[in-house]
Design an enzyme around this catalytic site. Structure first.
Site: not given
Ligand code: CP
Ligand code: NVA
Length: 301
Positions: A102, A129, A132, A218, A258, A286
């Site tokens: 990430r 993502h 997701q 989101d 999400c 997930r």
């Molecule tokens: N939806 C998601 O990716 O959650 P986190 O940011 O908690 O991993």
């Molecule tokens: N769009 C959000 C998603 C978190 C899972 C972010 O990038 O923070």
């Protein structure tokens, strides 16, 4: 053929390859014991530049359930920033079988994939993502029987929106996006989605949601955008997913998010806990779909 591949954007994945992963996700969810030794002695490295609840735990628990092991690595407790990313990744690559990361910038996940010979999975970057989106489409297929539905996304045209559009369109969903002017999804993602299905982008939530089978939102402030919070909180309120907006969708429309959610901002509590909500199935999926993904990328399915 998915063995040995990276998963960075889903742009380079064919509809049949995406279907294959989701179908295996559904199968793994039904028969977890069948796969309990499938990744025995395999190790997943999980690199996090940003925080996470679902991504970390679903990958880690998923790897345990497959008989393998996952190592959590963050930027503060490793030498990933003391050394150059390239050399650090080349070392990690020698120890483990598969890598999930990430990162902030899409270029960073690309650099990791270039430095590693093992499969690299994007666990979220600023633009995409993909894990997701796989879980989202698995959830839609479970609840609706197939992906031939109208998916409406309202709010910020962000990483989650880009991946949902690509994955949904590749599986045949009609995509309808309602975002404020200037917050549209990535052109490259829109272009890719349009190759496969009907995609419309408008600047009101009401128009986007009309007669939808799925209504998705989101956060208005993604990780890394904290400095824009004040400005964004002024722009986005007309895009809140509340009961009034939900009533414009079909009566049995699925509500998706999400997570993490910001109650009272992009979504209201009554919507999260409404009979339409599949938000927690989505979070659970997930894990199942990522188990399927790792089995495929490691050639064990
Ligand atoms: N939806 C998601 O990716 O959650 P986190 O940011 O908690 O991993
Ligand atoms: N769009 C959000 C998603 C978190 C899972 C972010 O990038 O923070």
């Amino acid at each position: 053929m998915l063995k040995g591949r990276d998963l960075l954007t889903l742009i380079d994945y064919k509809p049949d390859e995406i279907k294959e992963i989701i179908e295996l996700g559904i199968e793994v969810k039904k028969n977890p014991e069948k796969y309990c030794n499938a990744l025995k002695h395999k190790t997943l490295a999980m690199l996090f530049m940003k925080t996470s609840t679902r991504t970390r735990i679903s990958f880690e628990a998923g790897m345990t359930q497959l008989g393998g092991h996952a190592i959590y690595l963050d930027w503060r407790t490793t030498n990933l920033t003391r050394g150059r990313l390239e050399e650090e990744i080349r070392c990690i690559d020698r120890y483990v079988d598969i890598i999930m990361a990430r990162v902030y910038k899409h270029e960073e996940i690309k650099a990791i994939a270039e430095a590693a010979e093992k499969p690299v999975i994007n666990g979220l970057c600023n633009l995409f993502h993909p894990c997701q989106a796989l879980a989202d489409l698995m959830t839609i297929i479970e609840h609706k029987g197939n992906a031939n539905v109208k998916i409406a996304y309202v709010g910020d045209g962000n990483n989650v929106c880009n991946s949902l559009m690509i994955c949904g369109a590749k599986l045949g969903a009609e995509i309808s996006i309602g975002v404020p002017k200037g917050y549209e999804p990535l052109e490259r993602a829109v272009g890719e989605a349009k190759k496969y299905s009907e995609v419309s982008i408008c600047n009101t939530a009401e128009e986007a949601v009309k007669d939808a089978d799925v209504v998705y939102t989101d956060t208005w402030v993604s990780m890394g955008q904290e400095a824009e919070t004040e400005k964004r909180l002024k722009i986005f309120p007309p895009f809140q997913l509340n009961m009034k907006l939900l009533k414009l969708a079909k009566p049995d429309a699925l509500v998706m998010h999400c997570l993490p959610a910001h109650i009272g901002q992009e979504i209201t509590a009554d919507v999260i806990y409404s009979k339409n909500s599949v938000i927690f199935d989505q979070a659970e999926n997930r894990m199942h779909v990522q188990k399927a993904l790792m089995l495929k990328l490691l050639g064990k399915a």
